[in-house]
Write a protein that holds these residues in place. Structure first.
Motif, PDB file in Angstrom:
ATOM      1  N   SER A  68       0.853  -1.186   0.000  1.00  0.00           N
ATOM      2  CA  SER A  68       0.000   0.000   0.000  1.00  0.00           C
ATOM      3  C   SER A  68       0.894   1.243   0.000  1.00  0.00           C
ATOM      4  O   SER A  68       1.971   1.249   0.594  1.00  0.00           O
ATOM      5  CB  SER A  68      -0.918  -0.011   1.216  1.00  0.00           C
ATOM      6  N   THR A  69       0.427   2.262  -0.679  1.00  0.00           N
ATOM      7  CA  THR A  69       1.211   3.496  -0.781  1.00  0.00           C
ATOM      8  C   THR A  69       1.455   4.076   0.603  1.00  0.00           C
ATOM      9  O   THR A  69       2.542   4.568   0.896  1.00  0.00           O
ATOM     10  CB  THR A  69       0.437   4.529  -1.631  1.00  0.00           C
ATOM     11  N   ALA A  70       0.450   3.989   1.468  1.00  0.00           N
ATOM     12  CA  ALA A  70       0.584   4.582   2.798  1.00  0.00           C
ATOM     13  C   ALA A  70       1.723   3.913   3.555  1.00  0.00           C
ATOM     14  O   ALA A  70       2.569   4.585   4.144  1.00  0.00           O
ATOM     15  CB  ALA A  70      -0.722   4.443   3.564  1.00  0.00           C
ATOM     16  N   ILE A  71       1.769   2.581   3.514  1.00  0.00           N
ATOM     17  CA  ILE A  71       2.806   1.879   4.282  1.00  0.00           C
ATOM     18  C   ILE A  71       4.191   2.155   3.696  1.00  0.00           C
ATOM     19  O   ILE A  71       5.141   2.400   4.426  1.00  0.00           O
ATOM     20  CB  ILE A  71       2.536   0.359   4.352  1.00  0.00           C
ATOM     21  N   SER A  73       5.156   4.786   2.027  1.00  0.00           N
ATOM     22  CA  SER A  73       5.557   6.172   2.308  1.00  0.00           C
ATOM     23  C   SER A  73       6.072   6.303   3.724  1.00  0.00           C
ATOM     24  O   SER A  73       7.035   7.008   3.988  1.00  0.00           O
ATOM     25  CB  SER A  73       4.395   7.147   2.166  1.00  0.00           C
ATOM     26  N   LYS A  74       5.414   5.600   4.644  1.00  0.00           N
ATOM     27  CA  LYS A  74       5.860   5.656   6.042  1.00  0.00           C
ATOM     28  C   LYS A  74       7.270   5.097   6.146  1.00  0.00           C
ATOM     29  O   LYS A  74       8.123   5.668   6.808  1.00  0.00           O
ATOM     30  CB  LYS A  74       4.927   4.800   6.911  1.00  0.00           C
ATOM     31  N   SER A 294       5.995  -3.589   6.405  1.00  0.00           N
ATOM     32  CA  SER A 294       5.058  -3.311   7.496  1.00  0.00           C
ATOM     33  C   SER A 294       5.758  -3.445   8.845  1.00  0.00           C
ATOM     34  O   SER A 294       5.537  -2.636   9.753  1.00  0.00           O
ATOM     35  CB  SER A 294       3.880  -4.287   7.465  1.00  0.00           C
ATOM     36  N   SER A 297       8.026  -0.417   9.367  1.00  0.00           N
ATOM     37  CA  SER A 297       7.207   0.783   9.611  1.00  0.00           C
ATOM     38  C   SER A 297       6.667   0.768  11.029  1.00  0.00           C
ATOM     39  O   SER A 297       6.684   1.788  11.718  1.00  0.00           O
ATOM     40  CB  SER A 297       6.018   0.853   8.651  1.00  0.00           C
ATOM     41  N   CYS A 301       7.816   3.897  13.261  1.00  0.00           N
ATOM     42  CA  CYS A 301       6.773   4.931  13.419  1.00  0.00           C
ATOM     43  C   CYS A 301       6.350   5.132  14.868  1.00  0.00           C
ATOM     44  O   CYS A 301       5.691   6.112  15.180  1.00  0.00           O
ATOM     45  CB  CYS A 301       5.528   4.579  12.612  1.00  0.00           C
TER      46      CYS A 301
END
Ligand code: PMP
Length: 399
Positions: A68-71, A73-74, A294, A297, A301
């Motif tokens: 996923s783009t969100a993961i 990017s993080k 994941s 991240s 994070c």
């Protein structure tokens, strides 16, 4: 006649050849000092506690969709903060292009391809010696490799004068690959002062520094300290590229998690460069696997989890530092006629011992101790239990 009659075996990878010889040895007390992977004091691979915790947290996630783009990017943002600095304007203003990569190797490979595409006649300078795969990686991207002086066999330290000469004599605007800390295979890193001089000369020569960051945290035990070389270049306003690997400092070897980042002048350039990097990776393997991304991240994070992970990095680095001191002391106690100061002067996973090829062969044949022919010892495989035996064997073959 078959389609593939003309295919002959490729040259054996140096490290794999050591592992093969080690595996073929039936001796029960054999020791493999070849592989550059962290081991605990029992000689066992380690799964970091905070990786296990993160595994638990992402266990229930549905991974049917690709990255996923969100993961990603993080991952990219947190990776960039780790090397460039949390509060850096470049990061806040998104003036960098970054993509998740298949560990450090993948990040180097994508950069090599990018370099070829946008500087088709360029070469890259590697330190002599360097990680053996660097040549393969840039070679496969058809970027010719050259070397610059780095290691001095007499001092078993840095050949700073020759290094600076080579930097000066390279054509203006050359690409240089630099190891910011825990140099592989020598364990020899420039001091901060020397990095400052290198950075100033790069500025004068308009060279491009590409940092291969495979061991952040392993030299000093502190990831911030180990990023000092990059920070010095940043202060001087260089454009910088970085390949980051989480194989070692998160113990994620098999997960293949890394990041490639390139600092840019502005946001528009960052968007353009990122799209080019993505196009290259798309053609190679579409996207990296999501599980490892994941995991990383999750750890980076969360400030609390990250702080605990950093403590684990410190534990690993400290164990290696202790083994360096113990090995040197043991050799000195045996009244070795040689100087072994470099074992503790060098830093990170490896010690470039200065053992000759004949001595390395003798260690394997007579003492069942295996390492690469260049005499590189993976200090992470030296333990409280085997250190005296290793010292005695080294003493026997060198006395
Ligand atoms: N760069 C250097 C200097 C290395 O030593 C290594 C690992 N041996 C890598 C990059 C890449 O490792 P990985 O692809 O496993 O992250």
């Amino acid at each position: 006649r078959s389609w593939w009659d003309h295919v002959t075996p490729a040259l054996k990878d140096l490290i794999n050849a050591v592992t093969d010889a080690f595996l073929a040895d039936p001796c029960p007390y054999k020791i493999n000092l070849g592989v550059g992977a962290y081991r605990d004091d029992e000689g066992k691979p380690v799964v970091l506690q905070w990786v296990r915790e993160a595994e638990g947290k992402i266990g229930a996630t549905n991974f049917l969709e690709s990255t996923s783009t969100a993961i990603s990017s993080k991952l990219v943002e947190e990776s960039a903060k780790l090397i460039y600095r949390e509060d850096l304007d470049v990061i806040k203003e998104r003036r960098f292009a970054g993509i998740p990569a298949l560990s450090g190797t993948g990040a180097c490979r994508i950069f090599a391809e990018f370099q070829k595409r946008f500087y088709p006649d360029s070469t890259i300078y590697f330190p002599d010696p360097t990680w053996s795969n660097h040549r393969n990686i840039w070679g496969d991207a058809h970027v010719p490799g050259r070397t610059f002086h780095y290691y001095h066999p007499d001092s078993k330290g840095l050949n700073f004068v020759a290094l600076m000469d080579d930097v000066k004599n390279a054509p203006d605007g050359s690409f240089f690959l630099l190891h910011p800390c825990a140099h592989n295979p020598t364990g020899v890193d420039p001091t901060d002062e020397q990095w400052r001089e290198i950075s100033s000369l790069f500025k004068v020569k308009n060279h491009f520094p590409f940092f291969d960051v495979a061991y952040q945290g392993f030299a000093s035990g502190d990831v911030e300290r180990d990023a000092q070389a990059i920070r010095i270049f940043l202060e001087d306003g260089h454009s910088i590229g970085c390949a980051q690997s989480f194989a070692k400092n998160l113990g994620l070897y098999g997960h293949r998690v890394g990041c490639l980042s390139i600092l840019c002048n502005d946001k528009i350039q960052a968007v353009a460069i990122k799209s080019q990097l993505k196009q290259i990776s798309n053609a190679m393997y579409s996207s990296p696997t999501i599980h490892g991304i994941s995991l990383v991240s999750k750890i980076l994070c969360n400030p609390d989890i990250k702080a605990l992970w950093l403590k684990e990095v410190k534990v690993m680095a400290t164990r290696i530092q202790r083994m360096r001191a113990t090995l040197r002391e043991a050799l000195e106690r045996l009244r070795s006629p040689l100087n072994w100061q470099h074992i503790t002067n060098q830093a990170g996973m490896f010690c470039f011992s200065g053992l000759t090829r004949a001595e390395v062969d003798q260690l394997a044949k007579e003492f069942h101790i295996y390492m690469t022919h260049d005499g590189r010892i993976s200090m992470a495989s030296v333990t409280t239990k085997n250190v005296d035996y290793v010292a005695r064997a080294i003493h026997e073959v060198t006395a």
